[in-house]
Scaffold this active site. Structure first.
Site, PDB file in Angstrom:
ATOM      1  N   GLU A 168       0.841  -1.203   0.000  1.00 23.34           N
ATOM      2  CA  GLU A 168       0.000   0.000   0.000  1.00 23.34           C
ATOM      3  C   GLU A 168       0.869   1.243   0.000  1.00 23.34           C
ATOM      4  O   GLU A 168       0.527   2.249  -0.638  1.00 23.34           O
ATOM      5  CB  GLU A 168      -0.924  -0.014   1.222  1.00 23.34           C
ATOM      6  CG  GLU A 168      -1.957   1.097   1.256  1.00 23.34           C
ATOM      7  CD  GLU A 168      -1.494   2.355   1.981  1.00 23.34           C
ATOM      8  OE1 GLU A 168      -2.240   3.349   1.992  1.00 23.34           O
ATOM      9  OE2 GLU A 168      -0.361   2.350   2.541  1.00 23.34           O
ATOM     10  N   ASP A 197      -7.140   2.349   8.141  1.00 25.76           N
ATOM     11  CA  ASP A 197      -5.741   2.728   7.969  1.00 25.76           C
ATOM     12  C   ASP A 197      -5.410   3.799   9.000  1.00 25.76           C
ATOM     13  O   ASP A 197      -5.875   4.935   8.894  1.00 25.76           O
ATOM     14  CB  ASP A 197      -5.538   3.254   6.544  1.00 25.76           C
ATOM     15  CG  ASP A 197      -4.072   3.455   6.186  1.00 25.76           C
ATOM     16  OD1 ASP A 197      -3.220   3.367   7.084  1.00 25.76           O
ATOM     17  OD2 ASP A 197      -3.798   3.696   5.000  1.00 25.76           O
TER      18      ASP A 197
END
Length: 435
Positions: A168, A197
């Site tokens: 990511e 996140d």
């Protein structure tokens, strides 16, 4: 979470063919109906996962980055926990920057295979630190929620799928690889994707994504029950794995506690913490260790994850209503006047429902420039989407729920779209109202 980018795709290396997931993935989120109450997620259990991620990083050069041994060890740790809990796990491989990357997918048996609810978090860190808040926190929160599903032997109405994404930090590489390798029919089975996140920043805020109205309301209702105020998340918009799903029209939502942006005085008064200091002073740094975690934020957000999984995953499906659609293309001028597309509704009695669904398909090269409103027959405007300089994605393909119960159902309903900044173009591809 990678750093912000404007009008550019993050630098991502070529992806290679990889092991295929038995995946199922845009159906709109239905309005929740009464569901089972979610269990409390033990903070000690979530922190135990973070301690393991810290130990893995310490033993592997101080990080858990893509292509480094600490990342694969993190995948192996989570997979072992999920396998023992009765999940069906698959490790999907891809290649980026000359190194093999991994996504971990865990499916809970049962639920409607045509309605898949996903929760995901990226498991990789940057190379400069162990990444315990970014993003061990989200990874640990969904891992312990998945284990709680197993302990409860939950029998959801939707099929539950959890995911831990690789690379990511290189630009949502792993999640984009997963989505891009889902056939169109499989994408259509994903009723929603929830992203987590950075959920334990040491100077935390409580931010909720405002993408899908039903998911957003689910999280806001949970925090309202705790008397914890929330704000709409803007700092990370388009910077995390939800963008991979949002870009193909899958409803998304999620939680966030802040990164490098500084907390304002008003936010410090609202949430506590230190005004003028970053939400996470150790963002992308070597000090993002287990000492860089706010326990209260981690506890609240882990419980909120479980609340969303139980609420959205066990709701009773609502039969679809009557639909009216306009498929004629309407060009949207670049940085110009608003345009409209009209649907004439006839033959109905009374008012529109409190859960009027507006399915919107707008093709645009920069969705952050686009403002979208639904206009009722009497001219009342319902804002569906605001513009945002941080909304770094293409197209607006989404379903919005509007409380139009004060509006007469019959008449000319209009979708109004305006491009409010220069350089990008698009058009209304189609839109639909479902009563």
């Amino acid at each position: 979470m990678p750093r912000a980018l404007r009008r550019a795709t993050a630098g991502v290396a070529t992806l290679a063919a990889a092991g295929l997931i038995a995946a199922t993935a845009p159906a709109a989120m239905a309005a929740p109906s009464p569901t089972l109450a979610a269990p409390d997620i033990p903070l000690a259990n979530v922190k135990a996962h973070l301690s393991q991620f810290q130990s893995i990083a310490t033993a592997n050069g101080g990080n858990r980055a893509h292509g480094r041994p600490g990342y694969k060890a993190s995948i192996d740790y989570a997979k072992a926990k999920l396998d023992a809990a009765g999940f069906t796990t698959t490790v999907q491989q891809f290649t980026s920057s000359g190194a093999t990357g991994y996504n971990l997918i865990a499916d809970w048996p049962g639920g409607d295979p045509n309605k898949v609810l996903m929760a995901g978090a990226h498991l990789d860190s940057v190379s400069s630190g162990p990444g315990i808040n970014d993003n061990g926190s989200g990874s640990a929160g969904i891992l312990e929620t998945a284990l709680a599903v197993s302990r409860a032997q939950l029998q959801p109405t939707k099929h539950l799928r959890f995911a831990w994404w690789g690379a990511e930090e290189l630009g949502m590489v792993g999640s984009r690889y997963y989505v891009n390798n889902l056939p169109t029919a499989e994408r259509a089975k994903v009723s929603g994707y929830l992203n987590f996140d950075m959920i334990a920043s040491p100077n935390p805020g409580y931010f909720v994504y405002d993408d899908d109205p039903t998911i957003e309301k689910t999280f806001k209702d949970y925090f309202a029950g705790l008397n914890v105020p929330t704000e709409i998340e803007t700092e990370g918009d388009g910077r995390s794995d939800h963008a991979s799903f949002k870009n193909v029209g899958i409803p998304v939502g999620g939680l966030f506690t802040g990164a490098e942006t500084r907390k304002s005085a008003a936010q410090a008064q609202k949430w506590g913490g230190t005004s003028g200091q970053a939400f996470d002073r150790c963002y992308h740094s070597s000090c993002d260790t287990t000492a860089n975690i706010n326990d209260t934020a981690l506890d609240r957000n882990s419980d909120a994850i479980a609340h969303a999984i139980w609420t959205l995953g066990t709701e009773t499906p609502t039969p679809p209503g009557d639909s009216y659609e306009n498929t004629a293309d309407v060009a949207i001028p670049d940085n110009g006047a608003a345009v409209t597309s009209t649907i004439n509704v006839t033959g109905r009695t009374g008012n529109a429902p409190a859960t009027l669904k507006a399915d919107v398909d707008i093709r645009h090269t920069w969705r952050g420039d686009v403002v979208v409103d639904l206009l009722a027959p009497d001219g009342t405007a319902y804002r569906l989407k605001n513009s945002s300089s941080n909304d770094s994605a293409d197209n607006v393909i989404a379903t919005y729920t509007v409380n139009a119960s004060s509006e007469t159902a019959n008449g000319a309903w209009k979708l109004r779209v305006q491009d409010v900044a220069s350089q990008d173009t698009g058009y209304i591809n189609s839109w639909k109202l479902t009563f």
